[in-house]
Design an enzyme around this catalytic site. Structure first.
Site, mmCIF file in Angstrom:
data_model
loop_
_atom_site.group_PDB
_atom_site.id
_atom_site.type_symbol
_atom_site.label_atom_id
_atom_site.label_comp_id
_atom_site.label_asym_id
_atom_site.label_seq_id
_atom_site.Cartn_x
_atom_site.Cartn_y
_atom_site.Cartn_z
ATOM 1 N N GLU A 198 0.815 -1.330 -0.036
ATOM 2 C CA GLU A 198 -0.074 0.023 -0.004
ATOM 3 C C GLU A 198 1.048 1.337 -0.048
ATOM 4 O OE1 GLU A 198 -0.561 -2.578 1.735
ATOM 5 O OE2 GLU A 198 -2.641 -3.271 2.180
ATOM 6 N N LYS A 230 -0.702 -10.851 23.692
ATOM 7 C CA LYS A 230 -1.224 -9.770 24.697
ATOM 8 C C LYS A 230 -1.465 -10.547 26.048
ATOM 9 C CE LYS A 230 -3.822 -5.545 24.150
ATOM 10 N NZ LYS A 230 -4.981 -5.095 23.628
ATOM 11 N N TRP A 257 1.801 -5.983 26.085
ATOM 12 C CA TRP A 257 2.114 -6.272 24.676
ATOM 13 C C TRP A 257 3.350 -7.119 24.762
ATOM 14 C CZ3 TRP A 257 0.058 -2.759 20.344
ATOM 15 C CH2 TRP A 257 -1.364 -2.609 20.556
HETATM 16 P P1 ADP Z 1 1.604 -8.502 1.740
HETATM 17 O O1 ADP Z 1 1.115 -8.812 0.513
HETATM 18 O O2 ADP Z 1 1.855 -9.660 2.727
HETATM 19 O O3 ADP Z 1 0.620 -7.427 2.536
HETATM 20 P P2 ADP Z 1 3.576 -6.755 1.723
HETATM 21 O O4 ADP Z 1 5.198 -6.804 1.421
HETATM 22 O O5 ADP Z 1 2.870 -5.402 1.479
HETATM 23 O O6 ADP Z 1 2.904 -7.838 1.596
HETATM 24 O O7 ADP Z 1 3.745 -6.839 3.562
HETATM 25 C C1 ADP Z 1 3.814 -5.777 4.385
HETATM 26 C C2 ADP Z 1 3.876 -5.992 5.700
HETATM 27 O O8 ADP Z 1 5.239 -6.791 5.745
HETATM 28 C C3 ADP Z 1 4.215 -4.704 6.630
HETATM 29 O O9 ADP Z 1 3.102 -4.169 6.982
HETATM 30 C C4 ADP Z 1 5.001 -5.318 7.592
HETATM 31 O O10 ADP Z 1 4.128 -6.066 8.650
HETATM 32 C C5 ADP Z 1 5.907 -6.585 7.104
HETATM 33 N N1 ADP Z 1 7.203 -5.946 7.016
HETATM 34 C C6 ADP Z 1 7.778 -5.537 5.791
HETATM 35 N N2 ADP Z 1 9.239 -5.300 6.041
HETATM 36 C C7 ADP Z 1 9.249 -5.249 7.528
HETATM 37 C C8 ADP Z 1 10.367 -5.108 8.130
HETATM 38 N N3 ADP Z 1 11.613 -4.673 7.715
HETATM 39 N N4 ADP Z 1 10.302 -5.423 9.544
HETATM 40 C C9 ADP Z 1 9.216 -5.960 10.071
HETATM 41 N N5 ADP Z 1 8.204 -6.198 9.319
HETATM 42 C C10 ADP Z 1 8.122 -5.947 7.905
#
Ligand code: ADP
Length: 577
Positions: A333, A440, A445
């Site tokens: 997004e 939780k 958390w």
């Molecule tokens: P999907 O198609 O699974 O939504 P995205 O690539 O859009 O794929 O996923 C985004 C999510 O991936 C983020 O909102 C986050 O939760 C996780 N994410 C991406 N990069 C990182 C990072 N460096 N550290 C932790 N979480 C990450």
């Protein structure tokens, strides 16, 4: 918007075709090297790439594709896929990149939802196309990204890409198009519900490319040899197919073989200086390097993102192999880059342990990304590096609404990322969880990412996931699910003891279970929803009160710790709702 004196500069739309045109004009002899699905190598230049992208545009126009219509791809990273990126969006059609690793039912849903007119696919996906075609009646044609000689035998009538291009000469001017018109369409993997489409604009794609190329982001230049390992079917390979041409960098497109040995050989053969991919793929590379005793002779920097980069991986690349790791966070997004770790001059002078802590976080927002963390009732929370809350973002490369939906996902004009994070006084982001994955315990958390990072730092652990187990007293408690390294031995007790000096007592998982493999989403992320379902009925020893459990007295400890609620110095708690 406030009325003001109008400026007097040219009103030139920002369009993606300009990125490739720039590379073709000013870096025309710079190479694009691909490992082809057909098994051989292909090399040509930006100048030739643009000419062929124009031939594709001519061919699609001849097939009747109108500006605004969607043309889909199922393809690995390769030169024909790159041509499709530009040969569609360049004339105003929308390039819809589909992740072939999704379930076929999800793919059929996506093709029908996007109303794709043509689908271009790598020949590896021929069986998938045969399965999908009957379910996608409005697709007018399926085009194999190959020549007639390699066109696979299929039930579905397909044409070949090279035959399609053959009658066209590339004498074509990219049209001037509205920068707010759609450029690319990417669906999120949709671990819950149907996949949702993020429809980028030419403006957002170009602005994202500018931002991505900056020194504080990917830092690309014409002296770089860039190998995107992150697939071009996943969020436009994090913008590299756009930022690379903008910077005039040589591109190396690795095709379908992403095992450690293939990647290493490619990096060495083409003198790759920069690469980018998710942690899973780098695990394979590291394993190969260790086994083969190999060293990098050209690789300088690599972006690791898509999920949290385990500190052990960061250390291995930096300390053992001298490669700078740029930890990055983002999401479909957001086009997708949100934040990256680039230390300032002052930070680089701090003691190594402090620098490491900063590198393990997700870094600062790139220009154009605004962030805030909010608590209950939308209350904005302080940037103190301790308080954590829901991360919201906004900016010109952030989604306003999902494709073909009426409701806006925004809250007061901000996009809720679904991530839980802290921000420190310098704006450094630390993602602690997905909001749906957070554990939780007694209203407090616990970061599953932190617990996983500690587990994978243990020499016997190959991969680990931490999920919430229902608990009669504490509502939820952490369960650690572990895949051991081949031939390595470790017990549940040893792993639990490993946490003792690393987190407060009440963060220590209640139980450890060993499995052969963990479920992953199509984009390589841990599929915690499935894991939670698999382990739903597992009763942690703390709920059973087993006499020999090292945490038998966990409830007393938790009582004490929760009451005082003293978190580790660099972590946070959020007040119970
Ligand atoms: P999907 O198609 O699974 O939504 P995205 O690539 O859009 O794929 O996923 C985004 C999510 O991936 C983020 O909102 C986050 O939760 C996780 N994410 C991406 N990069 C990182 C990072 N460096 N550290 C932790 N979480 C990450």
């Amino acid at each position: 918007m406030t009325a003001s004196l109008q400026g007097q500069m040219m009103d030139m739309p920002l369009t993606v075709s300009a990125l490739l045109a720039h590379a073709a004009r000013f870096y025309g002899t710079v190479e694009i090297v691909s490992r082809r699905i057909e098994g051989d190598w292909h090399r040509y230049t930006y100048r030739e790439c643009e000419r062929r992208a124009k031939r594709l545009a001519q061919a699609l126009i001849a097939l009747g594709v109108e500006p605004g219509e969607r043309v889909a791809t199922f393809a690995w990273n390769g030169y024909r896929h790159l041509e499709t990126y530009y040969g569609t969006a360049g004339f105003g059609a929308v390039c819809h990149t589909i992740n072939p690793r999704l379930f076929p039912e999800q793919i059929a849903f996506i093709i029908n939802h996007a109303q794709d007119r043509y689908v271009l696919f790598d020949i590896t996906f021929a069986p998938l196309v045969d399965r999908l075609a009957p379910q996608c009646p409005q697709v007018r044609g399926w085009i194999a990204l190959t020549d007639d000689a390699h066109r696979p035998d299929m039930r579905t009538p397909v044409s070949s890409y090279e035959t399609l291009l053959a009658p066209h000469d590339g004498a074509f001017d990219w049209p001037r198009i509205d920068e707010r018109s759609a450029s690319y369409l990417c669906y999120t993997s949709g671990t819950t519900g149907h996949p949702k489409g993020a429809l980028y604009t030419h403006r957002s794609t170009v602005l994202h490319a500018y931002g991505a190329a900056l020194p504080n982001a990917l830092g690309l230049s014409a002296r770089d040899v860039v190998m995107p390992v992150v697939p071009m079917f996943h969020v436009n390979a994090w913008g590299i197919p756009h930022a690379g041409p903008l910077a005039g960098a040589k591109l190396v497109l690795p095709g379908k073989d992403l095992d450690g040995r293939s990647l290493y050989e490619l990096m060495e053969a083409e003198r790759v200086t920069f690469s980018a991919g998710v942690p899973t793929v780098w695990l394979g590379l590291l394993a190969y390097m260790k086994e083969a005793g190999a060293r990098f002779s050209s690789l300088e920097r690599m972006v690791i993102g898509g999920s949290a980069c385990p500190p052990a991986m960061l250390r291995a690349f930096e300390d053992d192999y001298g490669v700078e790791v740029i930890h990055a966070w983002g999401m479909t997004e957001m086009s997708p880059l949100g934040s990256l770790v680039k230390l300032t001059g002052e930070e680089r002078r701090r003691p190594p342990a402090e620098q490491r802590k900063l590198r393990e976080k997700q870094g600062r927002a790139g220009f154009g990304v605004e962030m805030k963390i909010v608590g209950d009732g939308g209350r904005e929370l302080p940037w103190d590096g301790v308080t954590f809350g829901d991360l919201h973002v906004r900016g010109p490369c952030v989604i306003d609404r999902y494709y073909r939906t009426d409701t806006s996902p925004l809250i007061d004009g901000w996009f809720p990322t679904g991530d839980v994070a802290t921000l420190d006084a310098d704006g450094c982001l630390h993602i602690t969880d997905r909001s749906k994955d957070v554990i939780k315990s007694g209203g407090e958390w616990i970061s599953s990412i932190d617990l996983e990072n500690i587990a994978v730092a243990h020499p016997a652990v190959a991969e680990a996931a931490c999920i919430a187990l229902a608990h009669p007293r504490w509502n939820e408690r952490p369960l650690l699910v572990v895949v051991k390294r081949p031939d390595a031995q470790v017990t549940r007790e040893e792993l639990l003891a490993f946490y003792a000096d690393k987190v407060v007592k009440w963060w220590i998982p209640d139980d450890v279970v060993f499995v052969d493999e963990l479920p992953h989403t199509a984009t390589g992320k841990l599929q915690k929803l499935t894991l939670r379902e698999q382990w739903r009925d597992h009763v942690p020893p703390s709920a059973r009160g087993d006499a020999d459990c090292p945490l038998t007295d966990v409830s007393t400890d938790l009582n004490a710790d929760h009451a005082g609620c003293v978190p580790p110095s660099d972590r946070a708690t959020r007040s119970p709702p």
